[in-house]
Design an enzyme around this catalytic site. Structure first.
Site, mmCIF file in Angstrom:
data_model
loop_
_atom_site.group_PDB
_atom_site.id
_atom_site.type_symbol
_atom_site.label_atom_id
_atom_site.label_comp_id
_atom_site.label_asym_id
_atom_site.label_seq_id
_atom_site.Cartn_x
_atom_site.Cartn_y
_atom_site.Cartn_z
ATOM 1 N N SER A 1 -9.952 -6.403 1.343
ATOM 2 C CA SER A 1 -9.053 -5.944 0.289
ATOM 3 C C SER A 1 -9.068 -4.439 0.161
ATOM 4 C CB SER A 1 -9.443 -6.575 -1.050
ATOM 5 O OG SER A 1 -8.593 -6.111 -2.084
ATOM 6 N N ASP A 2 -7.878 -3.866 0.089
ATOM 7 C CA ASP A 2 -7.766 -2.464 -0.273
ATOM 8 C C ASP A 2 -8.246 -2.328 -1.727
ATOM 9 O OD1 ASP A 2 -6.800 0.259 -0.255
ATOM 10 O OD2 ASP A 2 -5.141 -0.452 -1.481
ATOM 11 N N LYS A 3 -8.718 -1.134 -2.083
ATOM 12 C CA LYS A 3 -9.200 -0.913 -3.452
ATOM 13 C C LYS A 3 -8.100 -0.404 -4.368
ATOM 14 C CE LYS A 3 -11.372 2.836 -4.585
ATOM 15 N NZ LYS A 3 -10.523 3.356 -5.693
ATOM 16 N N THR A 4 -7.593 0.772 -4.048
ATOM 17 C CA THR A 4 -6.660 1.453 -4.951
ATOM 18 C C THR A 4 -5.344 0.702 -5.060
ATOM 19 O OG1 THR A 4 -7.647 3.534 -4.233
ATOM 20 C CG2 THR A 4 -5.589 3.675 -5.480
ATOM 21 N N THR B 1 -5.466 -7.774 1.943
ATOM 22 C CA THR B 1 -4.571 -7.459 0.832
ATOM 23 C C THR B 1 -4.417 -5.953 0.747
ATOM 24 O OG1 THR B 1 -6.286 -7.226 -0.871
ATOM 25 C CG2 THR B 1 -5.476 -9.450 -0.437
#
Length: 926
Positions: free
Chosen positions: A366-369, A617
């Site tokens: 998963s991407d964070k921002t 994601t």
């Protein structure tokens, strides 16, 4: 040193660093040592410029390139746009007629035309086109992703050409062009800042650049002279000239586009269908070919039975009835129904096969921002000096905030104050603060690094000043404060952005006193932690992969309840590590920080090479290549067009909670598809082996109409498996083709034994001759019902009563067999056999189904990878079994280590809290 030891060393190092940071930031060292602010440097993405290109970048900033030189470079480097290739829609449609099962069906279609079986020909052709049309509705992801990436680029730019500052098309920019960058501009190409203002004078100022969509960084980045700014990022503050360094596909965003365009792979589902198809084709072709040769030899002297077209026609009918012509259709319809169910939950499926693949995903990167976090700065818990409250620091921050400023920090301060301060709610004039009046305001200046407001208290008529700015500036303004320095260092260690707030008092208007330190962070979404917990509950490991700074990533991971083993991107490209070691780091780490699109792509690629199905994601341009590469790419709510186009699934609702809904729904769909596949392979094995043996032994055949009727009725009925009840697996699903095929063969052989029993009991006990057409009716009803009832068993790995079928599915299956029974009893298409035979065969088929269910449960019970490795001990299986055991030991050890570390950190925090409280008590006493 082994890779597992290296990661443990990393965990230990992290822990010791954390302890040191806590100690330093809270004054754990010597009291005589002066406390200094610890500055955490921003890690910038390195971008190398080849020497031959560097030579072209020394353009006169006040003149720019000449038209001739610009045209020459345009011819050499190409236009500043992303190249694209369009797929011919006709060729794309025809591609859906490829694959193992499709080729066999097409071959049967040709043979049907040759022997003039036009009804068979029409049915087969219709099934082929249904499959193709269902597939054709899927998106052409590569082309649409490139289109979206192109739309993120600026269309016009200001550049110096021939000594004039003119507007040019961004597509015509070349390396060496001098461009002007101002507030709000979309940067048209990768460029190097020159430290010269747009008006021509030298400037020591900086540009504030929002590159979150490119790198995933949650905060705007300050860029100074000599730094590189990237195409499609946005100027948030400042203005400066820059020289273009890279254009088109050579830019940062261009490299992301190239990664998308090369990511064209056969999907996991297609591989599974082809593997099943190859197995069925092999046994079908081999057995049918033997029957064809046998009959041609046996009837070589019979001009009628030995005619090649007569034999071919019989073999064709046998082939059509045996091959799973409905397999692709049933699976596609099942996935389409699942996609509709997901759409009701605001999960849009763009690629139909992603429904199946999502059920098998075991790692979710998963991407964070913008994905795990809100992608907006918010007010966190502040550091407060004695005598001040959270409301005080919010009020003073608001008074010293620039009204209407397009700045994320000022916006965060104003939003928090308007939400929490009662005096700012229900105001008639949104530009005033009840009880106060700002009489003078000095906005933020890059030189002073603070804002300053002069305020009048309307009730008392007292005047005071408020200053808000960089911590080091405000601490210096108040004459120093060691506790504040420690507080800022503590916040910095956790990746929080700090701002100091100070004020004067009416009796001494020039002396500032510290109020406290604001802390700002891009916070996790409200549902992110719960989503991660639920994903872990269902056996899906979540890894955070972000372009943001390492300390910020660790803080967010901590708040989300994840482990803090977040590594920087250097681990992915470390020349001292082998590919195997890097892959193990990817498997065992909880995430990576400071990554670029190529790094995200590589993480997904390495995990896939490990045999894992990977979900990804994301929401930004920097996520697009990894979204495309992943088995299932998921674009979240509010994503960029590039991410949406590269993804297989798009979430329309904010947050990630719908991902868990998607996992549960896809696993239910997977169980239905695997159930049907097991049933269909079993039926094919049974059908082929029985007719192969009975043809060679007794030279007995069933009429073509009955064979076709079996195939059509049973497949049509099983279409409703798409709405059947399904038992959701607590772990990621796997096809386990070896298990599937072996179990199918076992059940197929048991069904074959039952078929021989029916055949010979009818012939030898009830004296029904081989030429008696009633024998065909008896075998028709048995072969229609016995394998078809097996689908009630194949629905789940346990006993069939553990999860009963849906009423619709039950009625459809039982209904077709009652229809077949009435045909047989009353002789509608074949000689009648009466109620005795009809009811007896159906009852026996139902009772035999219980036997087959018992066999299936025990096969599943004792089947394991360890058993397979013992029975067929290939070197690859033995190595894999050893690695699994070592990995399990390692994970248990790491879990224990992390638990100990957390315990130490909690104890340290308690001790430090007591120390801090004691200091405050001493100060208040003084």
């Amino acid at each position: 040193m082994s890779s597992s030891e290296r990661i443990e060393e990393k965990i230990g190092l992290e822990t010791s660093e954390k302890k040191e940071d806590i100690s330093e930031s809270t004054g754990g060292g010597s009291n005589n040592t002066p406390v200094e602010l610890v500055e955490h440097k921003h890690v910038e993405v390195a971008d190398e410029i080849p020497p031959e290109l560097e030579a072209l970048l020394h353009t006169d900033p006040s003149y720019g390139l000449t038209t001739d030189e610009a045209l020459k470079r345009l011819e050499e480097f190409g236009r500043n746009e992303l190249a694209e290739t369009k797929t011919n829609p006709i060729l794309k449609f025809l591609s859906y007629f490829t694959g193992a099962i499709a080729y066999l069906i097409e071959l049967s279609c040709v043979f049907a035309a040759i022997v003039q079986h036009w009804i068979d020909f029409g049915i087969i052709l219709a099934l082929l086109f249904v499959n193709a049309f269902i597939g054709f509705i899927e998106e052409a992801r590569a082309e649409s992703a490139l289109d979206a990436l192109k739309q993120t680029l600026a269309l016009k730019a200001k550049a110096w050409r021939n000594g004039e500052f003119v507007e040019v098309d961004t597509a015509e920019l070349v390396p060496g062009d001098i461009i002007g960058l101002r507030l709000g501009d979309i940067i048209p190409a990768d460029a190097r800042l020159l430290g010269i203002s747009v008006t021509g004078g030298e400037t020591e100022g900086t540009l504030s650049i929002d590159q979150s969509a490119l790198t995933g960084e949650s905060l705007p980045v300050e860029k100074k002279k000599g730094d590189t700014v990237y195409s499609s990022s946005i100027v948030k503050q400042g203005q400066m000239l820059a020289v273009v360094t890279k254009t088109g596909s050579n830019t940062f965003i261009g490299r992301a586009a190239n990664l998308i365009s090369i990511t064209v792979e056969q999907g996991h589902f297609q591989k599974i269908v082809n593997a099943i198809g190859n197995f069925l084709i092999l046994i079908t072709v081999v057995l049918v070919s033997i029957i064809f040769v046998y009959q041609m030899v046996s009837f070589r002297n019979d001009p009628v039975k030995g005619n090649v077209f007569e034999v071919l026609g019989h073999v064709l009918v046998l082939t059509i009835a045996a091959i799973p012509v409905g397999l692709p259709t049933v699976l596609s319809v099942t996935m389409a129904v699942g996609a509709k169910q997901l759409a009701a939950k605001k999960v849009i499926v763009k690629r139909l096969t992603a429904v199946e693949e999502m059920a098998s995903v075991s790692v979710l990167c998963s991407d964070k921002t913008g994905t795990l976090t809100l992608n907006e700065l918010t007010f966190d818990e502040p550091y407060l000096c004695p005598g001040y409250t959270k409301n005080d620091i919010l009020l003073y921050s608001y008074l010293s905030a620039e009204p209407g400023a397009n700045d994320p920090i000022e916006s965060a301060v104003r939003t928090a104050a308007e939400k929490d301060l009662e005096i700012l709610q229900n105001r008639q004039n949104q530009h005033e603060v009840p009880g106060y009046k700002v009489t003078a305001f000095i906005p933020f200046n890059p030189a002073t690094k603070m804002t300053n407001a002069t305020v009048v208290n309307i009730d008392t008529n007292e005047v005071f000043k408020v200053a808000k700015g960089a911590p080091q500036v405000i601490i210096k303004l108040v004459g120093g404060d060691d506790d504040a320095v420690r507080a800022v260092n503590s916040l910095a260690v956790r990746g929080l952005r700090a701002l100091g707030v100070a004020r004067t008092f009416p009796d001494d208007p020039e002396t500032y006193k510290l109020v406290g330190m604001i802390s700002l962070l891009d916070p996790p979404r409200p549902d992110s932690a719960e989503t991660i917990r639920r994903c872990n509950h269902y056996g899906v490991e979540v890894k955070m992969i972000t372009g943001d700074q390492l300390i910020i990533a660790k803080e967010v991971a901590h708040r989300l309840g994840m482990n803090r083993v977040i590594l920087d991107a250097n681990h992915l490209v470390d020349p001292d590590k082998t590919e195997e070691e890097v892959t193990q780091h990817c498997e065992r780490a909880d995430g990576f920080a400071q990554v670029i699109p190529e790094h995200k792509y590589r993480v997904v690629e390495l995990l896939q090479k490990r045999g894992l199905l990977v979900g990804m994601t994301g929401d930004g341009v920097n996520d697009a290549p990894a979204l495309k590469k992943a088995n299932v790419g998921i674009a979240v709510h509010g994503c960029t067009d590039a991410a949406r186009s590269a993804a297989d699934i798009v979430l329309l609702a904010p947050g990630l909670s719908t991902i868990v809904d998607g996992i549960m729904t896809s696993r239910a769909i997977f169980q239905r598809m695997r159930s049907y596949a097991l049933y269909r392979i079993t039926s094919t094995v049974h059908f082929l082996i029985f007719f192969f043996c009975i043809t060679l032994i007794e030279n007995w055949q069933m009429s073509a109409i009955l064979l076709i009727l079996i195939a059509l009725l049973n497949d049509a009925a099983t279409l409703v498996i798409a709405v059947d009840n399904a038992k959701i697996s607590p772990r990621p699903d796997k096809w386990r083709l070896g298990q599937l095929i072996v179990l199918s063969i076992i059940l197929g052989l048991l069904l074959t034994a039952a078929s021989f029993a029916h055949f010979y009991i009818a012939v030898y006990v009830f004296n029904i001759g081989l030429d008696d057409q009633r024998l065909e009716t008896i075998m028709y009803l048995h072969i229609s019902s016995a394998p078809h009832f097996v689908i009630f068993s194949t629905r789940l790995s346990g006993y069939f009563w553990e999860n009963l079928p849906s009423p619709t599915f039950f009625v459809a299956v039982i209904g077709t067999q009652i229809f077949a029974m009435f045909i047989s009893i009353y002789g509608l298409l074949t000689p009648a056999i009466g109620w005795g035979w009809g009811v007896s065969i159906i009852v026996i088929s139902l009772l035999y189904f219980f036997v087959l269910d018992f066999v299936k449960v025990n096969v599943f019970k004792y089947w394991s990878f360890e058993l397979t490795a013992k029975l067929v001990p290939t070197p690859a299986r033995k190595n894999k079994l050893r690695d699994r055991k070592l990995d399990q030991i390692y994970r248990e050890r790491v879990t224990q280590t992390i638990a100990k570390v957390r315990k130490v950190v909690i104890i340290s925090k308690v001790i430090l809290a007591f120390r801090h409280a004691k200091k405050l008590s001493n100060k208040s006493t003084i």
